[in-house]
Write a protein that holds these residues in place. Structure first.
Motif, PDB file in Angstrom:
ATOM      1  N   ALA A 170       1.282   6.877  13.572  1.00 22.28           N
ATOM      2  CA  ALA A 170       1.134   7.186  12.148  1.00 22.28           C
ATOM      3  C   ALA A 170      -0.316   7.100  11.702  1.00 22.28           C
ATOM      4  O   ALA A 170      -0.637   7.416  10.559  1.00 22.28           O
ATOM      5  CB  ALA A 170       1.973   6.199  11.338  1.00 22.28           C
ATOM      6  N   ASP A 171      -1.192   6.639  12.578  1.00 24.74           N
ATOM      7  CA  ASP A 171      -2.631   6.515  12.279  1.00 24.74           C
ATOM      8  C   ASP A 171      -2.865   5.690  11.019  1.00 24.74           C
ATOM      9  O   ASP A 171      -3.526   6.117  10.076  1.00 24.74           O
ATOM     10  CB  ASP A 171      -3.271   7.906  12.118  1.00 24.74           C
ATOM     11  CG  ASP A 171      -4.791   7.808  12.072  1.00 24.74           C
ATOM     12  OD1 ASP A 171      -5.422   8.685  11.472  1.00 24.74           O
ATOM     13  OD2 ASP A 171      -5.329   6.813  12.599  1.00 24.74           O
ATOM     14  N   VAL A 172      -2.286   4.477  11.013  1.00 17.63           N
ATOM     15  CA  VAL A 172      -2.393   3.602   9.844  1.00 17.63           C
ATOM     16  C   VAL A 172      -3.858   3.299   9.545  1.00 17.63           C
ATOM     17  O   VAL A 172      -4.316   3.354   8.398  1.00 17.63           O
ATOM     18  CB  VAL A 172      -1.618   2.288  10.121  1.00 17.63           C
ATOM     19  CG1 VAL A 172      -1.926   1.259   9.072  1.00 17.63           C
ATOM     20  CG2 VAL A 172      -0.131   2.572  10.165  1.00 17.63           C
ATOM     21  N   THR A 216       0.856  -1.195   0.000  1.00 16.74           N
ATOM     22  CA  THR A 216       0.000   0.000   0.000  1.00 16.74           C
ATOM     23  C   THR A 216       0.888   1.239   0.000  1.00 16.74           C
ATOM     24  O   THR A 216       2.116   1.146   0.043  1.00 16.74           O
ATOM     25  CB  THR A 216      -0.881   0.046   1.251  1.00 16.74           C
ATOM     26  OG1 THR A 216      -0.034   0.220   2.392  1.00 16.74           O
ATOM     27  CG2 THR A 216      -1.671  -1.224   1.411  1.00 16.74           C
ATOM     28  N   ASP A 217       0.251   2.405  -0.006  1.00 16.46           N
ATOM     29  CA  ASP A 217       1.009   3.655  -0.001  1.00 16.46           C
ATOM     30  C   ASP A 217       1.517   4.022   1.382  1.00 16.46           C
ATOM     31  O   ASP A 217       2.301   4.936   1.539  1.00 16.46           O
ATOM     32  CB  ASP A 217       0.107   4.805  -0.472  1.00 16.46           C
ATOM     33  CG  ASP A 217      -0.140   4.727  -1.953  1.00 16.46           C
ATOM     34  OD1 ASP A 217      -1.232   5.133  -2.386  1.00 16.46           O
ATOM     35  OD2 ASP A 217       0.760   4.244  -2.675  1.00 16.46           O
ATOM     36  N   ILE A 218       1.005   3.319   2.406  1.00 19.19           N
ATOM     37  CA  ILE A 218       1.276   3.755   3.765  1.00 19.19           C
ATOM     38  C   ILE A 218       2.617   3.198   4.242  1.00 19.19           C
ATOM     39  O   ILE A 218       2.940   2.029   4.010  1.00 19.19           O
ATOM     40  CB  ILE A 218       0.160   3.286   4.713  1.00 19.19           C
ATOM     41  CG1 ILE A 218      -1.199   3.677   4.121  1.00 19.19           C
ATOM     42  CG2 ILE A 218       0.332   3.896   6.086  1.00 19.19           C
ATOM     43  CD1 ILE A 218      -2.353   3.105   4.874  1.00 19.19           C
ATOM     44  N   GLY A 243      -6.610   4.959  10.285  1.00 15.67           N
ATOM     45  CA  GLY A 243      -7.334   6.117   9.768  1.00 15.67           C
ATOM     46  C   GLY A 243      -6.969   6.388   8.319  1.00 15.67           C
ATOM     47  O   GLY A 243      -7.836   6.611   7.462  1.00 15.67           O
ATOM     48  N   LYS A 244      -5.655   6.338   8.021  1.00 13.05           N
ATOM     49  CA  LYS A 244      -5.200   6.617   6.658  1.00 13.05           C
ATOM     50  C   LYS A 244      -5.776   5.572   5.703  1.00 13.05           C
ATOM     51  O   LYS A 244      -6.198   5.887   4.589  1.00 13.05           O
ATOM     52  CB  LYS A 244      -3.666   6.561   6.596  1.00 13.05           C
ATOM     53  CG  LYS A 244      -3.004   7.803   7.069  1.00 13.05           C
ATOM     54  CD  LYS A 244      -1.574   7.883   6.546  1.00 13.05           C
ATOM     55  CE  LYS A 244      -0.764   8.796   7.435  1.00 13.05           C
ATOM     56  NZ  LYS A 244       0.548   8.265   7.773  1.00 13.05           N
ATOM     57  N   TRP A 245      -5.767   4.307   6.158  1.00 13.07           N
ATOM     58  CA  TRP A 245      -6.268   3.234   5.306  1.00 13.07           C
ATOM     59  C   TRP A 245      -7.752   3.409   5.030  1.00 13.07           C
ATOM     60  O   TRP A 245      -8.201   3.294   3.886  1.00 13.07           O
ATOM     61  CB  TRP A 245      -5.986   1.895   5.989  1.00 13.07           C
ATOM     62  CG  TRP A 245      -6.517   0.708   5.284  1.00 13.07           C
ATOM     63  CD1 TRP A 245      -7.479  -0.121   5.718  1.00 13.07           C
ATOM     64  CD2 TRP A 245      -6.139   0.213   3.997  1.00 13.07           C
ATOM     65  NE1 TRP A 245      -7.718  -1.116   4.795  1.00 13.07           N
ATOM     66  CE2 TRP A 245      -6.913  -0.922   3.725  1.00 13.07           C
ATOM     67  CE3 TRP A 245      -5.201   0.626   3.031  1.00 13.07           C
ATOM     68  CZ2 TRP A 245      -6.790  -1.656   2.546  1.00 13.07           C
ATOM     69  CZ3 TRP A 245      -5.095  -0.105   1.869  1.00 13.07           C
ATOM     70  CH2 TRP A 245      -5.881  -1.233   1.626  1.00 13.07           C
ATOM     71  N   SER A 291      -9.527   5.990   5.030  1.00 10.89           N
ATOM     72  CA  SER A 291      -9.895   7.161   4.238  1.00 10.89           C
ATOM     73  C   SER A 291      -9.342   7.090   2.826  1.00 10.89           C
ATOM     74  O   SER A 291      -9.727   7.883   1.971  1.00 10.89           O
ATOM     75  CB  SER A 291      -9.417   8.436   4.930  1.00 10.89           C
ATOM     76  OG  SER A 291      -8.035   8.344   5.136  1.00 10.89           O
ATOM     77  N   SER A 292      -8.455   6.113   2.571  1.00  8.19           N
ATOM     78  CA  SER A 292      -7.922   5.969   1.210  1.00  8.19           C
ATOM     79  C   SER A 292      -8.989   5.320   0.339  1.00  8.19           C
ATOM     80  O   SER A 292      -9.854   4.614   0.822  1.00  8.19           O
ATOM     81  CB  SER A 292      -6.681   5.088   1.222  1.00  8.19           C
ATOM     82  OG  SER A 292      -7.052   3.746   1.456  1.00  8.19           O
TER      83      SER A 292
END
Lengths: 229, 134
Positions: free
Chosen positions: B78-80, B56-58, B82-84, B86-87
């Motif tokens: 890093a709030d993985v 992934t991009d994270i 949350g980022k995931w 919202s992607s």
């Protein structure tokens, strides 16, 4: 399981036990029992033999010995209901003239068949019996607490036995006209009595009435083994 | 044409085959050309072939083979999650899961909603069409 019984005299090798006869006598405490009973081992008083009732000899013996069939004491139970089918569940009927209809399950009858109702006003399915095998149980439940189904059993749904009349030739033509199958008013009232509280329960959930009025069908892309009902 | 997602310590990947299908994991070490050591807060640290991993991009900031507590803390920082979520990739997966778990009644309600929406859209379109000088 009962706790394992302690053996006083274990078998060391087949046929050879650990403790000798005299030692076992001592171990069992038979000497103490005898001592308590004044030297003799206590014995129950002899029971009077029950008077033997003389059976009458039969007058007739059949010529050949007939074999008696084995006794069968089996009592069949009603079919086990699937976990998904509980009173108040919405079922999808799969066969028969109501295939695809979504109906409400009321109770299981003693024959094992399921008692269902449309309700009649919603989808035209009356009080009816249906086999569990031809039904999908959904996870949608309807509140069925206000409905009284105690008076319905398999006999209610049985065919009405008509009185046999001896027909002459001329009566054949007239008889056919008279045998009209109209539903007796009593059954119509039963239907209304069962459906009234059900309809109230249906109104409380939005779209549920429309849901029951629509038929189920497989559309493109629907995979039955992957669908959650 | 160049690569944008690299296999590196701290790269977050999605397992796409096997018992842990669908799990988000962090690459914690590289074993050899084909395998990596991965770890996640809800699984035992284990090796996995790169073929079973989708990058992934994270990316999170960790040292090689961190302790579980350190890893969990870094993931929180890093709030993985949350980022995931919202992607767009993450959102698509959530929608797929929701669709698969719909019950028969839910599917019916969905159909009614779709019809309603289409009706509203069609009305607006009709209004717009009317305004065009015929």
């Amino acid at each position: 399981m009962a706790p394992k019984q302690k053996t006083r005299n274990p078998e060391l090798i087949p046929g050879v036990r650990k403790v000798s006869r005299s030692k076992m006598y001592h171990k069992r405490g038979l000497w103490a029992i005898k001592a308590k009973n004044g030297g003799k081992f206590p014995v129950h008083a002899k029971q009077e033999a029950a008077a033997v009732v003389e059976e009458k000899k039969p007058k007739f013996y059949p010529a050949d010995d007939i074999k008696k069939p084995l006794s069968n004491k089996r009592k069949p139970k009603p079919t086990k209901l699937r976990a998904s089918v509980t009173p108040g569940t919405v079922l999808i009927i799969l066969t028969g003239r109501f295939k695809g209809k979504r109906v409400v399950f009321l109770k299981q009858l003693t024959s094992g068949l399921l008692l269902i109702t449309g309700p009649y006003k919603v989808n035209g399915v009356p009080l009816r019996r249906v086999n569990q095998a031809y039904v999908i149980g959904t996870s949608t439940k309807v509140d069925i607490s206000g409905v009284d189904v105690s008076k319905f059993d398999d006999k209610y749904f049985g065919k009405q036995v008509e009185k046999k009349k001896k027909k002459g030739e001329t009566e054949f033509f007239e008889a056919d006209k008279q045998e009209k199958n109209t539903l007796p008013a009593e059954k119509k009232d039963d239907q209304k009595a069962v459906d009234a509280p059900l309809l109230k329960a249906l109104e409380s959930v939005p779209d549920l009435k429309a849901y029951l009025g629509a038929r189920f069908s497989l559309k493109a892309g629907m995979k039955p083994h992957e669908l959650v009902f | 044409m160049t690569f944008k997602r690299y296999v590196e310590i701290g790269r977050v990947g999605l397992i796409n085959y096997g018992k842990d299908y669908g799990k988000l994991v962090v690459i914690v070490d590289v074993i050899d050309q084909n395998r990596a050591l991965v770890d996640s807060p809800d699984m035992v640290r284990s090796q996995i072939n790169f073929k079973r991993l989708s990058l992934t991009d994270i990316k999170i900031d960790i040292k090689r083979v961190p302790k579980k507590k350190v890893l969990v803390a870094a993931m929180e920082a890093a709030d993985v999650k949350g980022k995931w979520e919202s992607s767009s990739w993450g959102r698509k997966l959530i929608v797929q899961k929701k669709r698969a778990s719909l019950n028969d009644f839910d599917r019916f309600k969905l159909m009614l909603a779709k019809i309603k929406k289409a009706g509203v859209v069609r009305q607006e379109l009709a209004k717009l069409k009317k305004e065009i000088p015929a």
